[in-house]
Design a protein around this motif. Structure first.
Motif, PDB file in Angstrom:
ATOM      1  N   LEU A 135       0.746  -1.095   0.141  1.00 34.55           N
ATOM      2  CA  LEU A 135      -0.219  -0.591  -0.241  1.00 34.55           C
ATOM      3  C   LEU A 135       0.584   1.622   0.446  1.00 34.55           C
ATOM      4  O   LEU A 135       1.773   1.638   1.118  1.00 34.55           O
ATOM      5  CB  LEU A 135      -0.794   0.082   1.001  1.00 34.55           C
ATOM      6  CG  LEU A 135      -1.564   0.757   1.145  1.00 34.55           C
ATOM      7  CD1 LEU A 135      -3.310   0.120   0.388  1.00 34.55           C
ATOM      8  CD2 LEU A 135      -2.822   0.675   2.519  1.00 34.55           C
ATOM      9  N   SER A 165       2.295   5.437   0.598  1.00 30.88           N
ATOM     10  CA  SER A 165       1.444   6.313   1.928  1.00 30.88           C
ATOM     11  C   SER A 165       0.575   6.716   1.346  1.00 30.88           C
ATOM     12  O   SER A 165       0.074   6.968   3.207  1.00 30.88           O
ATOM     13  CB  SER A 165       3.134   6.763   1.680  1.00 30.88           C
ATOM     14  OG  SER A 165       2.952   7.764   0.602  1.00 30.88           O
ATOM     15  N   SER A 166      -0.555   7.001   0.489  1.00 28.29           N
ATOM     16  CA  SER A 166      -1.346   7.529   0.884  1.00 28.29           C
ATOM     17  C   SER A 166      -2.641   7.054   1.219  1.00 28.29           C
ATOM     18  O   SER A 166      -3.567   6.874   1.071  1.00 28.29           O
ATOM     19  CB  SER A 166      -1.972   8.838  -0.857  1.00 28.29           C
ATOM     20  OG  SER A 166      -1.985   7.123  -1.655  1.00 28.29           O
ATOM     21  N   GLY A 167      -2.292   5.422   1.344  1.00 23.85           N
ATOM     22  CA  GLY A 167      -2.872   4.660   1.528  1.00 23.85           C
ATOM     23  C   GLY A 167      -4.427   4.207   0.050  1.00 23.85           C
ATOM     24  O   GLY A 167      -4.964   3.308   0.349  1.00 23.85           O
ATOM     25  N   LYS A 168      -3.950   4.462  -0.596  1.00 26.06           N
ATOM     26  CA  LYS A 168      -4.763   5.022  -1.797  1.00 26.06           C
ATOM     27  C   LYS A 168      -5.042   4.398  -3.016  1.00 26.06           C
ATOM     28  O   LYS A 168      -5.312   4.347  -4.196  1.00 26.06           O
ATOM     29  CB  LYS A 168      -5.568   6.494  -1.832  1.00 26.06           C
ATOM     30  CG  LYS A 168      -6.481   6.787  -1.541  1.00 26.06           C
ATOM     31  CD  LYS A 168      -7.024   8.764  -1.405  1.00 26.06           C
ATOM     32  CE  LYS A 168      -7.256   8.432  -0.752  1.00 26.06           C
ATOM     33  NZ  LYS A 168      -7.910  10.759  -0.573  1.00 26.06           N
ATOM     34  N   THR A 210      -9.522   5.711  -4.817  1.00 28.34           N
ATOM     35  CA  THR A 210      -8.937   4.453  -3.503  1.00 28.34           C
ATOM     36  C   THR A 210      -9.322   3.979  -4.416  1.00 28.34           C
ATOM     37  O   THR A 210      -9.463   3.467  -5.788  1.00 28.34           O
ATOM     38  CB  THR A 210      -9.882   4.982  -2.485  1.00 28.34           C
ATOM     39  OG1 THR A 210      -8.942   4.340  -1.584  1.00 28.34           O
ATOM     40  CG2 THR A 210     -11.484   4.343  -3.046  1.00 28.34           C
TER      41      THR A 210
END
Length: 95
Positions: A16, A18-21, A73
């Protein structure tokens, strides 16, 4: 958005960002020909499911980032494509 998703269990070779998207992975092959064969298989499948990766290629490496831009996302399509890409990579390497 992907609910109840366990990255390590479902697609352990992906990370994943760093943005988590986004999920990311670098694929490494023996040579450019294998990398290109992998990209061709992925491109055909991406067209079938109408979901396309953000990627780049440098000789034997293919860097991939997956996200669903319209949702902003990760979605199930990203997971589906990641699993298919893992399978295509194995297929090309075993070739």
């Amino acid at each position: 958005m992907v609910d109840n998703f366990n990255l390590e269990q479902e697609i352990p070779l992906w990370s994943l960002d760093s943005s988590g998207k986004r999920i990311v992975r670098e694929f490494a092959f023996t040579d450019f020909k294998q990398a290109f064969e992998f990209m061709t298989l992925c491109a055909q499948y991406a067209e079938e499911i109408d979901h396309h990766p953000d990627w780049s290629n440098s000789w034997n490496k293919v860097m991939v980032e997956l996200t669903t831009h319209s949702a902003g996302t990760l979605t199930k399509l990203d997971i589906q494509l990641a699993k298919a890409m893992d399978a295509f990579a194995s297929q090309v390497k075993l070739g």
